[in-house]
Scaffold this active site. Structure first.
Site, PDB file in Angstrom:
ATOM      1  N   ARG A  81      31.883  43.467  48.879  1.00 15.75           N
ATOM      2  CA  ARG A  81      32.960  43.841  48.037  1.00 15.75           C
ATOM      3  C   ARG A  81      33.522  44.900  49.744  1.00 15.75           C
ATOM      4  NH1 ARG A  81      36.762  46.638  44.909  1.00 15.75           N
ATOM      5  NH2 ARG A  81      39.094  44.802  45.014  1.00 15.75           N
ATOM      6  N   LYS A 139      41.845  48.770  41.467  1.00 17.20           N
ATOM      7  CA  LYS A 139      42.845  47.787  42.228  1.00 17.20           C
ATOM      8  C   LYS A 139      44.129  47.672  41.651  1.00 17.20           C
ATOM      9  CE  LYS A 139      40.956  43.239  43.020  1.00 17.20           C
ATOM     10  NZ  LYS A 139      40.400  41.873  42.581  1.00 17.20           N
ATOM     11  N   SER A 165      36.910  34.454  39.225  1.00 18.10           N
ATOM     12  CA  SER A 165      37.676  34.720  38.542  1.00 18.10           C
ATOM     13  C   SER A 165      38.538  34.596  37.315  1.00 18.10           C
ATOM     14  CB  SER A 165      38.292  36.236  39.247  1.00 18.10           C
ATOM     15  OG  SER A 165      37.264  37.250  40.279  1.00 18.10           O
TER      16      SER A 165
END
Length: 214
Positions: free
Chosen positions: A42, A140, A111
């Site tokens: 990521r 996040k 997701s």
């Protein structure tokens, strides 16, 4: 490489934020030594060229451990370097479009935060779902919590494997027992720890216990 349920047991998502002078390669290798079963790269800040270079190195490393390696969001990079697959958010790209771009043999993770999103992702060709955040998380800023009832409902509504993500640690992983998930995805529970190998080993043992207890 197709997605096997057992590969999703301990899914590690990289984060450059925790490197403390080490290279991403070093920390990922440590986590693989500790028993991580899946790796997602990521990267939100690297330029394409550096990203591609890094991704190729990590792909090679994961192949040595026979662990699937996927790219977060960037379908073009995943295609360019022949990654094992890609993980996309609901808004990033329809799973069907990703499949058309990457071909039938690649792993596509999507997701999902609701039963509707989960069913749609499966219909469009997702191989597995990442559901969360199941606990409050610092990784996040916009993470909304998915109640454990919803997690369970998602697992019951789809036939593809489901993993939970968001704020999971060795301390709270047992709370997910009985939800129907086949594994967990973590960032800081592994990569923010001083001893990454040991963190992965301990978390894997706790996750096996959680998955097996009904």
């Amino acid at each position: 490489m197709k997605c096997d349920k057992k590969d999703l047991l301990l899914y590690a998502v990289t984060d450059r934020h925790w490197l403390n002078g080490r290279t991403l390669y070093e920390v990922v290798k440590e986590s693989l030594d500790g028993g991580v079963t899946f790796v997602q790269l990521r990267e939100k800040t690297l330029d394409e060229e550096t990203f591609l270079e890094e991704a190729k190195e990590l792909q090679k490393l994961c192949r040595e451990y026979n662990v699937p390696f996927v790219i977060n969001d960037n379908v073009d990079i995943a295609a360019a370097m022949d990654a094992d697959g890609v993980h996309v958010g609901q808004s990033d790209m329809e799973a069907g479009d990703v499949r058309a771009k990457l071909g039938p043999d690649k792993i596509i993770g999507v997701s999902a935060g609701t039963v509707e999103e989960a069913i749609l992702a499966e219909k469009r060709g997702a191989d597995y779902l990442g559901v969360g955040a199941v606990f409050p998380t610092g990784s996040k800023d916009d993470a909304i919590d998915v109640p454990h009832e919803t997690l369970k409902a998602i697992c019951e509504a789809v036939s593809i494997p489901v993993i939970a993500i968001g704020g999971i640690s060795q301390q709270n992983v047992s709370e997910l027992a009985g939800s129907g998930i086949c594994g967990i995805a973590v960032i800081s529970a592994i990569y923010a720890q001083k001893d990454i190998k040991k963190a992965a080993e301990d978390l894997k043992a706790a996750t096996v216990k959680m998955v097996e207890s009904k």
